[in-house]
Design a protein around this motif. Structure first.
Motif, mmCIF file in Angstrom:
data_model
loop_
_atom_site.group_PDB
_atom_site.id
_atom_site.type_symbol
_atom_site.label_atom_id
_atom_site.label_comp_id
_atom_site.label_asym_id
_atom_site.label_seq_id
_atom_site.Cartn_x
_atom_site.Cartn_y
_atom_site.Cartn_z
ATOM 1 N N THR A 191 -2.428 -64.339 -3.265
ATOM 2 C CA THR A 191 -1.746 -63.093 -3.584
ATOM 3 C C THR A 191 -1.639 -62.859 -5.093
ATOM 4 O OG1 THR A 191 0.412 -64.199 -3.459
ATOM 5 C CG2 THR A 191 -0.424 -63.166 -1.447
ATOM 6 N N SER A 192 -2.190 -63.760 -5.882
ATOM 7 C CA SER A 192 -2.143 -63.582 -7.334
ATOM 8 C C SER A 192 -3.068 -62.454 -7.759
ATOM 9 C CB SER A 192 -2.554 -64.869 -8.050
ATOM 10 O OG SER A 192 -1.652 -65.907 -7.771
ATOM 11 N N PRO A 193 -2.775 -61.792 -8.857
ATOM 12 C CA PRO A 193 -3.679 -60.757 -9.375
ATOM 13 C C PRO A 193 -5.033 -61.366 -9.734
ATOM 14 C CG PRO A 193 -1.522 -60.635 -10.413
ATOM 15 C CD PRO A 193 -1.552 -61.921 -9.645
ATOM 16 N N PRO A 194 -6.092 -60.566 -9.709
ATOM 17 C CA PRO A 194 -7.433 -61.108 -9.957
ATOM 18 C C PRO A 194 -7.590 -61.744 -11.327
ATOM 19 C CG PRO A 194 -7.449 -58.702 -9.949
ATOM 20 C CD PRO A 194 -6.123 -59.123 -9.411
ATOM 21 N N ASP A 195 -6.930 -61.173 -12.341
ATOM 22 C CA ASP A 195 -7.080 -61.746 -13.668
ATOM 23 C C ASP A 195 -6.421 -63.116 -13.769
ATOM 24 O OD1 ASP A 195 -4.601 -60.454 -13.331
ATOM 25 O OD2 ASP A 195 -4.297 -60.342 -15.499
ATOM 26 N N VAL A 196 -5.371 -63.339 -12.971
ATOM 27 C CA VAL A 196 -4.698 -64.635 -12.975
ATOM 28 C C VAL A 196 -5.586 -65.692 -12.324
ATOM 29 C CG1 VAL A 196 -2.723 -65.939 -12.076
ATOM 30 C CG2 VAL A 196 -2.398 -63.617 -12.977
#
Length: 293
Positions: free
Chosen positions: A51-56
């Motif tokens: 569920t983390s953002p793609p950049d993370v």
């Protein structure tokens, strides 16, 4: 009171009916605890990553790559594409997964990811990197000339494709050098098999191997011996025009070669001399004006 056999059965059945709700309650309680363990103890690390953002996720993959945890980095890069396929990081994540798999020595996965990138994003900024990953993955699996050369052929084709499609790529110089090495290796492999057939007097099979060198690998160091061996094999079969042609082209291009001296002596023993015949496949196959292309 006397209890019959059938009475004992009835009592046992009643006892089971009395204990069943208690047992069922325990089972239901255990099931509810298992189902709710996620809420009791929080989400797993994997769930958080999903569920983390793609950049993370991409940043974590970069960190793993820097730490040389290549297999883990590849999986993280793939998470970006799987969970966020329309993000701006997704495209580059595919090719970086390919590179990370290559560094991890997972060559099949590297080729698969690189092929997928080239299929989905042809002509983009990282296309030459994807093509280079394919070449490197096959190149690192190349064996000596005595072994099967499937990977060498695939590597050569990958590098030739890179040079054709991306001539100005930063990987072009290395691709050119490796293509030269691979041609030499493939020519040497053909010569190894051809010599074996020649030693066992299987002249047609030997000629087929030497012919590959003349047809496909004229710029390699193997070409002089290949032409000389063709002279030898054709003389053994009594096919004089082809033997003379092979010796003539060898002498024209490599007059100081020991291989030419051997071929010249072989013809001379039969009262013959090198002579190029226009109808010979060697003449038709040879490139340029009699010199290797």
């Amino acid at each position: 009171m006397r209890v019959t056999k059938f009475s004992w059965i009835a009592l046992a059945a009643d006892h089971g009916r009395l204990r069943l709700p208690a047992r069922l309650g325990v089972l239901l309680l255990a099931a509810s605890l298992l189902a709710g363990c996620g809420s009791l103890f929080g989400k797993s690390k994997k769930d958080e990553e999903d569920t983390s953002p793609p950049d993370v996720i991409y940043g974590k993959a970069d960190q793993l790559l820097d730490k040389q945890s290549y297999a883990d980095a590849a999986k993280r890069y793939e998470e970006v594409d799987i969970n966020h396929p329309y993000s701006q990081e997704a495209r580059r994540a595919i090719v970086m997964a390919a590179y990370a798999y290559y560094k991890a020595g997972k060559y099949d996965d590297a080729v698969s990811a690189a092929d997928r990138y080239l299929t989905l994003h042809p002509g983009t900024a990282e296309s030459d990197l994807a093509q280079n990953v394919i070449g490197m993955s096959y190149y690192d699996q190349v064996l000596d000339p005595r072994r099967d050369q499937t990977n060498a052929r695939k590597a050569l084709q990958a590098y030739l494709t890179l040079l054709q499609r991306y001539p100005d790529s930063r990987y072009a110089a290395e691709a050119q050098n490796r293509a030269r090495i691979l041609r030499d290796l493939l020519a040497a492999s053909e010569m190894t098999v051809g010599r074996y057939y020649l030693r066992h007097n299987n002249y047609l099979a030997a000629i087929n191997r030497f012919r590959v060198v003349v047809s496909d690998y004229q710029t390699t160091a193997q070409i002089e011996e290949a032409l000389s061996r063709l002279t030898e094999a054709y003389m053994a079969l009594g096919i004089i025009p082809e033997a003379q042609t092979a010796a003539a082209i060898l002498g024209y291009n490599f007059p100081d070669s020991q291989w030419y001296k051997n071929s010249y002596t072989l013809l001379q023993k039969q009262g013959l001399k090198p002579q190029q015949h226009e109808e010979s496949w060697i003449t038709k196959t040879w490139k340029g004006d009699g010199k290797p292309a």
